[in-house]
Scaffold this motif. Structure first.
Motif, PDB file in Angstrom:
ATOM      1  N   LEU A 263      23.373  44.444  23.603  1.00 47.86           N
ATOM      2  CA  LEU A 263      22.683  45.649  24.059  1.00 47.86           C
ATOM      3  C   LEU A 263      21.494  45.969  23.158  1.00 47.86           C
ATOM      4  O   LEU A 263      20.402  46.291  23.626  1.00 47.86           O
ATOM      5  N   MET A 264      21.695  45.860  21.857  1.00 50.52           N
ATOM      6  CA  MET A 264      20.644  46.185  20.902  1.00 50.52           C
ATOM      7  C   MET A 264      19.469  45.211  20.992  1.00 50.52           C
ATOM      8  O   MET A 264      18.326  45.579  20.697  1.00 50.52           O
ATOM      9  N   ASN A 265      19.758  43.989  21.413  1.00 51.50           N
ATOM     10  CA  ASN A 265      18.715  42.964  21.514  1.00 51.50           C
ATOM     11  C   ASN A 265      18.171  42.801  22.927  1.00 51.50           C
ATOM     12  O   ASN A 265      17.396  41.875  23.196  1.00 51.50           O
ATOM     13  N   GLY A 266      18.598  43.671  23.833  1.00 49.10           N
ATOM     14  CA  GLY A 266      18.086  43.619  25.197  1.00 49.10           C
ATOM     15  C   GLY A 266      18.562  42.437  26.003  1.00 49.10           C
ATOM     16  O   GLY A 266      17.903  42.017  26.960  1.00 49.10           O
ATOM     17  N   ARG A 267      19.729  41.886  25.632  1.00 51.73           N
ATOM     18  CA  ARG A 267      20.283  40.731  26.356  1.00 51.73           C
ATOM     19  C   ARG A 267      21.390  41.168  27.309  1.00 51.73           C
ATOM     20  O   ARG A 267      22.021  42.206  27.112  1.00 51.73           O
ATOM     21  N   ARG A 268      21.627  40.341  28.311  1.00 50.66           N
ATOM     22  CA  ARG A 268      22.771  40.574  29.195  1.00 50.66           C
ATOM     23  C   ARG A 268      24.058  40.411  28.398  1.00 50.66           C
ATOM     24  O   ARG A 268      24.172  39.529  27.548  1.00 50.66           O
ATOM     25  N   THR A 269      25.024  41.251  28.678  1.00 49.20           N
ATOM     26  CA  THR A 269      26.315  41.139  28.007  1.00 49.20           C
ATOM     27  C   THR A 269      27.239  40.213  28.801  1.00 49.20           C
ATOM     28  O   THR A 269      26.908  39.786  29.911  1.00 49.20           O
ATOM     29  N   GLU A 270      28.394  39.935  28.211  1.00 52.42           N
ATOM     30  CA  GLU A 270      29.391  39.085  28.862  1.00 52.42           C
ATOM     31  C   GLU A 270      30.455  39.917  29.579  1.00 52.42           C
ATOM     32  O   GLU A 270      31.544  39.416  29.853  1.00 52.42           O
ATOM     33  N   ILE A 271      30.133  41.140  29.918  1.00 52.49           N
ATOM     34  CA  ILE A 271      31.142  42.053  30.467  1.00 52.49           C
ATOM     35  C   ILE A 271      31.795  41.511  31.732  1.00 52.49           C
ATOM     36  O   ILE A 271      32.989  41.730  31.971  1.00 52.49           O
ATOM     37  N   ALA A 272      31.044  40.768  32.542  1.00 51.23           N
ATOM     38  CA  ALA A 272      31.613  40.218  33.776  1.00 51.23           C
ATOM     39  C   ALA A 272      32.711  39.208  33.500  1.00 51.23           C
ATOM     40  O   ALA A 272      33.574  38.968  34.358  1.00 51.23           O
ATOM     41  N   HIS A 273      32.710  38.630  32.294  1.00 46.30           N
ATOM     42  CA  HIS A 273      33.710  37.627  31.930  1.00 46.30           C
ATOM     43  C   HIS A 273      34.815  38.220  31.052  1.00 46.30           C
ATOM     44  O   HIS A 273      35.736  37.498  30.657  1.00 46.30           O
ATOM     45  N   LEU A 274      34.720  39.517  30.769  1.00 48.63           N
ATOM     46  CA  LEU A 274      35.738  40.204  29.968  1.00 48.63           C
ATOM     47  C   LEU A 274      36.437  41.228  30.855  1.00 48.63           C
ATOM     48  O   LEU A 274      37.196  40.869  31.745  1.00 48.63           O
ATOM     49  N   ASN A 275      36.164  42.505  30.645  1.00 50.58           N
ATOM     50  CA  ASN A 275      36.817  43.543  31.448  1.00 50.58           C
ATOM     51  C   ASN A 275      36.515  43.387  32.927  1.00 50.58           C
ATOM     52  O   ASN A 275      37.369  43.678  33.787  1.00 50.58           O
ATOM     53  N   GLY A 276      35.297  42.926  33.237  1.00 46.52           N
ATOM     54  CA  GLY A 276      34.948  42.717  34.644  1.00 46.52           C
ATOM     55  C   GLY A 276      35.809  41.654  35.285  1.00 46.52           C
ATOM     56  O   GLY A 276      36.225  41.788  36.449  1.00 46.52           O
ATOM     57  N   ALA A 277      36.106  40.581  34.543  1.00 45.82           N
ATOM     58  CA  ALA A 277      36.966  39.520  35.069  1.00 45.82           C
ATOM     59  C   ALA A 277      38.387  40.024  35.249  1.00 45.82           C
ATOM     60  O   ALA A 277      39.074  39.657  36.215  1.00 45.82           O
ATOM     61  N   ILE A 278      38.849  40.870  34.334  1.00 42.12           N
ATOM     62  CA  ILE A 278      40.196  41.435  34.461  1.00 42.12           C
ATOM     63  C   ILE A 278      40.279  42.293  35.715  1.00 42.12           C
ATOM     64  O   ILE A 278      41.235  42.179  36.498  1.00 42.12           O
ATOM     65  N   ALA A 279      39.294  43.146  35.926  1.00 48.35           N
ATOM     66  CA  ALA A 279      39.298  44.004  37.110  1.00 48.35           C
ATOM     67  C   ALA A 279      39.242  43.181  38.391  1.00 48.35           C
ATOM     68  O   ALA A 279      39.964  43.459  39.367  1.00 48.35           O
ATOM     69  N   ALA A 280      38.398  42.137  38.409  1.00 45.58           N
ATOM     70  CA  ALA A 280      38.258  41.306  39.609  1.00 45.58           C
ATOM     71  C   ALA A 280      39.527  40.521  39.899  1.00 45.58           C
ATOM     72  O   ALA A 280      39.991  40.448  41.048  1.00 45.58           O
ATOM     73  N   ARG A 281      40.125  39.935  38.843  1.00 40.67           N
ATOM     74  CA  ARG A 281      41.343  39.147  39.055  1.00 40.67           C
ATOM     75  C   ARG A 281      42.524  40.050  39.379  1.00 40.67           C
ATOM     76  O   ARG A 281      43.435  39.634  40.113  1.00 40.67           O
ATOM     77  N   ALA A 282      42.522  41.257  38.859  1.00 39.33           N
ATOM     78  CA  ALA A 282      43.579  42.210  39.223  1.00 39.33           C
ATOM     79  C   ALA A 282      43.554  42.464  40.721  1.00 39.33           C
ATOM     80  O   ALA A 282      44.600  42.456  41.386  1.00 39.33           O
ATOM     81  N   ALA A 283      42.353  42.669  41.255  1.00 35.67           N
ATOM     82  CA  ALA A 283      42.230  42.913  42.695  1.00 35.67           C
ATOM     83  C   ALA A 283      42.712  41.710  43.496  1.00 35.67           C
ATOM     84  O   ALA A 283      43.376  41.866  44.534  1.00 35.67           O
ATOM     85  N   GLU A 284      42.429  40.502  43.019  1.00 36.38           N
ATOM     86  CA  GLU A 284      42.865  39.288  43.717  1.00 36.38           C
ATOM     87  C   GLU A 284      44.387  39.190  43.770  1.00 36.38           C
ATOM     88  O   GLU A 284      44.954  38.645  44.727  1.00 36.38           O
ATOM     89  N   HIS A 285      45.040  39.728  42.734  1.00 40.85           N
ATOM     90  CA  HIS A 285      46.506  39.666  42.671  1.00 40.85           C
ATOM     91  C   HIS A 285      47.169  40.945  43.197  1.00 40.85           C
ATOM     92  O   HIS A 285      48.389  41.102  43.084  1.00 40.85           O
ATOM     93  N   GLY A 286      46.380  41.840  43.776  1.00 38.72           N
ATOM     94  CA  GLY A 286      46.936  43.081  44.303  1.00 38.72           C
ATOM     95  C   GLY A 286      47.374  44.048  43.222  1.00 38.72           C
ATOM     96  O   GLY A 286      48.259  44.884  43.450  1.00 38.72           O
ATOM     97  N   LEU A 287      46.744  43.956  42.051  1.00 38.94           N
ATOM     98  CA  LEU A 287      47.065  44.836  40.932  1.00 38.94           C
ATOM     99  C   LEU A 287      45.953  45.857  40.720  1.00 38.94           C
ATOM    100  O   LEU A 287      44.835  45.692  41.212  1.00 38.94           O
ATOM    101  N   ASP A 288      46.254  46.898  39.976  1.00 37.09           N
ATOM    102  CA  ASP A 288      45.258  47.902  39.622  1.00 37.09           C
ATOM    103  C   ASP A 288      44.881  47.756  38.155  1.00 37.09           C
ATOM    104  O   ASP A 288      45.754  47.558  37.302  1.00 37.09           O
ATOM    105  N   ALA A 289      43.591  47.858  37.868  1.00 38.85           N
ATOM    106  CA  ALA A 289      43.111  47.816  36.487  1.00 38.85           C
ATOM    107  C   ALA A 289      41.982  48.831  36.334  1.00 38.85           C
ATOM    108  O   ALA A 289      40.840  48.479  36.040  1.00 38.85           O
ATOM    109  N   PRO A 290      42.278  50.117  36.533  1.00 33.17           N
ATOM    110  CA  PRO A 290      41.222  51.140  36.533  1.00 33.17           C
ATOM    111  C   PRO A 290      40.488  51.285  35.209  1.00 33.17           C
ATOM    112  O   PRO A 290      39.283  51.547  35.204  1.00 33.17           O
ATOM    113  N   LEU A 291      41.188  51.112  34.078  1.00 33.16           N
ATOM    114  CA  LEU A 291      40.505  51.257  32.789  1.00 33.16           C
ATOM    115  C   LEU A 291      39.495  50.134  32.571  1.00 33.16           C
ATOM    116  O   LEU A 291      38.376  50.367  32.116  1.00 33.16           O
ATOM    117  N   ASN A 292      39.893  48.914  32.903  1.00 33.67           N
ATOM    118  CA  ASN A 292      38.972  47.796  32.748  1.00 33.67           C
ATOM    119  C   ASN A 292      37.804  47.896  33.718  1.00 33.67           C
ATOM    120  O   ASN A 292      36.678  47.524  33.376  1.00 33.67           O
TER     121      ASN A 292
END
Length: 318
Positions: A263-292
């Protein structure tokens, strides 16, 4: 050993510098031309608790020279894994080992397209490192690298790489459960990395928050549930202990999390592969991951608005 570092940011330079100092033929590959030029012109400068040193490690812009390496270590951001792997193809020969020590989920799946699983190893590292500028990094605290094979056919290789890294001053050990180790680091980053980025604080400051245990445990519970749905066990108590160990300044307490550095260097973060991946895979498995899911949105908000952030009161409002 001929070693190519594919993605030579902070961590890639730390490993590349250590391996070069140990006598290996190292080439640093990176897509940031100013960084590559600085290393070739003035050497790679590494600051640590003992001072500063300069190493004349060869650096090259992508794509890789057409000469296979014995070992390729991938340190690219998860968002760039496919592009970096394609650009490093010439360094991957018929007997080349490829090791990914990247953060996040999805890197292994991408790399399988470029190297057989028999020669693909994976793991994590807890060494804290910061990129201070072109050709200049800071190595922080202590830590270790844990790596392993992804299949029985490559089980002979991990011990060899552990010995190579350890001899270069990069403490390492073989993982009993490679995917478990990767998911444990994902769990770590889904808490420590992103919370430090949201709050704009170093790791040690998070340790002074009285509600850390409760907040961390809630996030970890979602990560562990998704991991379990994918056949991987995440030890929540062990993950929490690992996080608390990093609060010590002698470990990585002064470290700025990689997401905050991005963020400080103006670069894209890896959020889609961290919490974003958890949220996406949770949905695929019919789970909830609201915090992520919420953390993902907050990091995306910071990415979109970081230049406009307010970090001091305007004189007219005081």
């Amino acid at each position: 050993m001929k070693i190519t570092i594919a993605g030579s940011g902070a961590m890639g330079c730390r490993f590349g510098g250590a391996l070069f100092s140990a006598g290996h033929q190292v080439v640093l590959l990176d897509g940031w031309r100013e960084h590559v030029d600085a290393i070739n012109a003035s050497g790679l400068r590494i600051d640590d608790v003992d001072g500063s040193q300069v190493m004349r490690v060869p650096a090259r812009p992508f794509p890789a020279p057409a000469e296979p390496a014995d070992l390729v270590i991938v340190f690219a951001k998860a968002t760039a894994t496919a592009a970096v792997a394609a650009a490093a193809t010439a360094a991957i020969g018929s007997s080349t080992l490829v090791l990914t020590l990247q953060n996040g989920l999805g890197n292994i799946e991408v790399l399988r397209s470029y190297v057989p699983e028999t020669r693909l190893l994976a793991g994590t590292t807890t060494l804290g490192t910061e990129l201070l500028g072109p050709g200049h990094i800071r190595a922080l605290g202590s830590g270790e690298t844990v790596l392993g094979a992804l299949g029985p056919a490559s089980s002979e290789y991990p011990e060899r790489l552990v010995l190579t890294l350890s001899a270069a001053g990069l403490p390492a050990r073989v993982a009993d459960d490679t995917l478990g180790v990767i998911w444990a680091k994902v769990a770590f980053n889904c808490v420590m990395n992103t919370l430090c980025a949201i709050a704009s604080i170093p790791v040690s400051a998070l340790g002074r928050y009285d509600g850390f245990d409760e907040l961390a445990s809630s996030i970890l519970a979602e990560v562990a549930a998704v991991a379990r749905a994918e056949g991987v066990y995440v030890d929540k108590a062990a993950a929490l202990r690992l996080m608390k160990a990093q609060f010590d300044p002698s470990a990585s307490g002064s470290h700025l999390a990689s997401t905050l550095q991005d963020l400080m260097n103006g670069r894209r973060t890896e959020i889609a592969h961290l919490n974003g991946a958890i949220a996406a895979r949770a949905a695929e498995h019919g789970l909830d991951a609201p915090l992520n899911a919420l953390i993902t949105r907050l990091i995306q908000l910071l990415e979109a608005t970081w230049p406009e952030r307010v970090n001091r009161l305007h004189p007219d409002t005081q």
